[in-house]
Design an enzyme around this catalytic site. Structure first.
Site, PDB file in Angstrom:
ATOM      1  N   GLU A 144       0.997  -1.150  -0.119  1.00  0.00           N
ATOM      2  CA  GLU A 144       0.106  -0.018   0.110  1.00  0.00           C
ATOM      3  C   GLU A 144       0.876   1.258  -0.038  1.00  0.00           C
ATOM      4  O   GLU A 144       0.667   2.280  -0.496  1.00  0.00           O
ATOM      5  CB  GLU A 144      -0.948  -0.073   1.306  1.00  0.00           C
ATOM      6  CG  GLU A 144      -1.857  -1.267   1.249  1.00  0.00           C
ATOM      7  CD  GLU A 144      -2.696  -1.069  -0.064  1.00  0.00           C
ATOM      8  OE1 GLU A 144      -3.167  -0.015  -0.643  1.00  0.00           O
ATOM      9  OE2 GLU A 144      -3.333  -2.222  -0.162  1.00  0.00           O
ATOM     10  N   HIS A 180       1.679   2.333  -3.364  1.00  0.00           N
ATOM     11  CA  HIS A 180       0.648   3.411  -3.902  1.00  0.00           C
ATOM     12  C   HIS A 180       1.098   4.889  -3.374  1.00  0.00           C
ATOM     13  O   HIS A 180       0.907   5.720  -3.972  1.00  0.00           O
ATOM     14  CB  HIS A 180      -0.722   2.949  -3.785  1.00  0.00           C
ATOM     15  CG  HIS A 180      -1.121   1.478  -4.332  1.00  0.00           C
ATOM     16  ND1 HIS A 180      -0.739   1.196  -5.640  1.00  0.00           N
ATOM     17  CD2 HIS A 180      -1.747   0.414  -3.580  1.00  0.00           C
ATOM     18  CE1 HIS A 180      -1.345   0.024  -5.788  1.00  0.00           C
ATOM     19  NE2 HIS A 180      -1.758  -0.659  -4.385  1.00  0.00           N
ATOM     20  N   ASP A 232      -5.824  -3.483  -8.033  1.00  0.00           N
ATOM     21  CA  ASP A 232      -4.740  -2.946  -8.943  1.00  0.00           C
ATOM     22  C   ASP A 232      -5.165  -3.196 -10.501  1.00  0.00           C
ATOM     23  O   ASP A 232      -5.117  -1.868 -11.288  1.00  0.00           O
ATOM     24  CB  ASP A 232      -3.435  -2.664  -8.597  1.00  0.00           C
ATOM     25  CG  ASP A 232      -3.163  -2.558  -7.015  1.00  0.00           C
ATOM     26  OD1 ASP A 232      -3.815  -1.689  -6.558  1.00  0.00           O
ATOM     27  OD2 ASP A 232      -2.166  -3.134  -6.236  1.00  0.00           O
TER      28      ASP A 232
END
Length: 376
Positions: free
Chosen positions: A59, A62, A161
């Site tokens: 995460e 991202h 994703d």
């Protein structure tokens, strides 16, 4: 997300754990305890914690990619099925979304490669595939999990994703809305497939199917709102009939208005009609319990409500609601007086009206009087 608690803050991003994740750890402990006793139970818990450490790193892949484009990530929530990074906004350009979406799986590729090198490069695919075998080597299983995370997240379905990667690729040739609709339809189709396989093999796939289907539907709706709102003015759809509270009002006054109307949010204004905050129903009830009916509404209201001019586009109001996670946006006139509200509910009403409206009509011919009076 409700039922989540903070476990720390890294680089401005709060890391939260959903309560169901704790239940997962308890379940893992007892399952491994039945197989190999206390030692096996704690090893099982340690393995799950290691897996979710990899999820957190995924995460943050991202997060740091989004930060490169000036997009903040307020928080990350860990769930039993993975992690969820909440971006304050989605990037406008397909290339940026592609980079942000692919950054997470690339982190897992790096982790798997590092583990593979640490093991001397002799680990086979069969060994890494034995993820569910508690007797297999810890690092080998962890490498296998990271490979699985890469493959699972690249499935072309929202909210994985792969769904965002697919939309970014489609958006290079199609409109953003059309690309989203296609990616969402594929995601919902895969959700039905997951559900069918779940009935035959693993019930967990049914829960994943429900999650994927709802996420894909939500993404499609958000994209549709974003597409429509760019050509609609705030003044065309704002709520104009609502009860206000004077800044000198008490919680008892607010309760009277709560019972007399169907509103859940009450703007608090000064004598000149300028907004000072928004009093939510839950905050009102909390203040009533903690401070009593004589407490001031000013002590319980929210002051982080974004404001927007009535001649601005609805897209700006919608973006502000998403970025700040607020229930409403205050609409002002040229004198900065409160003249309307934009809420999630009346945006939903706008979508219903648009779906029923004959082709060629414009929202400017109507006035959305709001979710409380139900008149158009």
């Amino acid at each position: 997300m409700t039922w989540s608690f903070n476990i720390g803050k890294i680089g401005g991003t709060v890391v939260k754990v959903h309560v169901t994740f704790v239940l997962l750890l308890v379940w893992i402990w007892f399952m491994h305890y039945r197989i190999g006793g206390t030692t096996a139970a704690w090893e099982g818990v340690a393995f799950v914690v290691a897996v979710f450490a990899c999820v957190v790193l995924h995460e943050f892949g991202h997060v740091f990619a989004a930060r490169r484009y000036g997009i903040r990530t307020p928080d990350i929530t860990l769930l039993p099925i993975g992690g969820l990074a909440r971006l304050e906004r989605m990037p406008e350009e397909p290339g940026k979304e592609f980079v942000i979406a692919i950054a997470g799986p690339l982190v897992n590729v790096v982790i798997a490669a590092l583990i593979f090198l640490a093991l001397g490069g002799v680990t086979g695919i069969d060994q890494m595939a034995a993820i569910e075998n508690p007797r297999a080597d810890f690092l080998v299983r962890l490498a296998g999990v990271n490979v699985f995370l890469v493959l699972f997240n690249l499935i072309p379905a929202f909210p994985m994703d792969g769904g965002r990667v697919l939309r970014a690729l489609l958006a290079t040739r199609l409109s953003w809305s059309r690309a989203t609709q296609i990616a969402a339809s594929i995601g919902q189709g895969l959700a039905f497939l997951f559900g069918f396989l779940g009935l035959l093999y693993n019930p967990i796939l049914i829960f994943i199917a429900i999650f994927v289907y709802l996420a894909a539907a939500s993404e499609a709706q958000s994209a549709q709102i974003r597409d429509i709102s760019a050509s609609v003015l705030v003044s065309d759809v704002m709520v104009t009939e609502f009860a206000r509270l004077d800044r000198s009002a008490s919680i008892a006054d607010a309760i009277d208005k709560l019972l007399a109307t169907t509103q859940n949010e009450f703007p608090v204004v000064d004598p000149a009609g300028q907004i000072e905050g928004l009093l939510m129903r839950n905050d009102m009830i909390r203040a009533l319990k903690e401070s009593g009916p004589d407490a001031s509404v000013v002590s319980a209201m929210r002051t982080d409500i974004p404001v927007i001019h009535k001649r601005n586009s609805l897209a700006e109001a919608f973006r502000a609601m998403q970025q700040k996670t607020v229930p409403a946006v205050a609409v002002l006139d040229s004198s900065e007086r409160l003249v309307g509200l934009i809420t999630h509910e009346n945006i939903g009403e706008m979508m219903m009206v648009r779906a029923a409206m004959p082709e060629g009509f414009r929202f400017g011919r109507f006035r959305a009087r709001g979710p409380w009076s139900r008149r158009i």
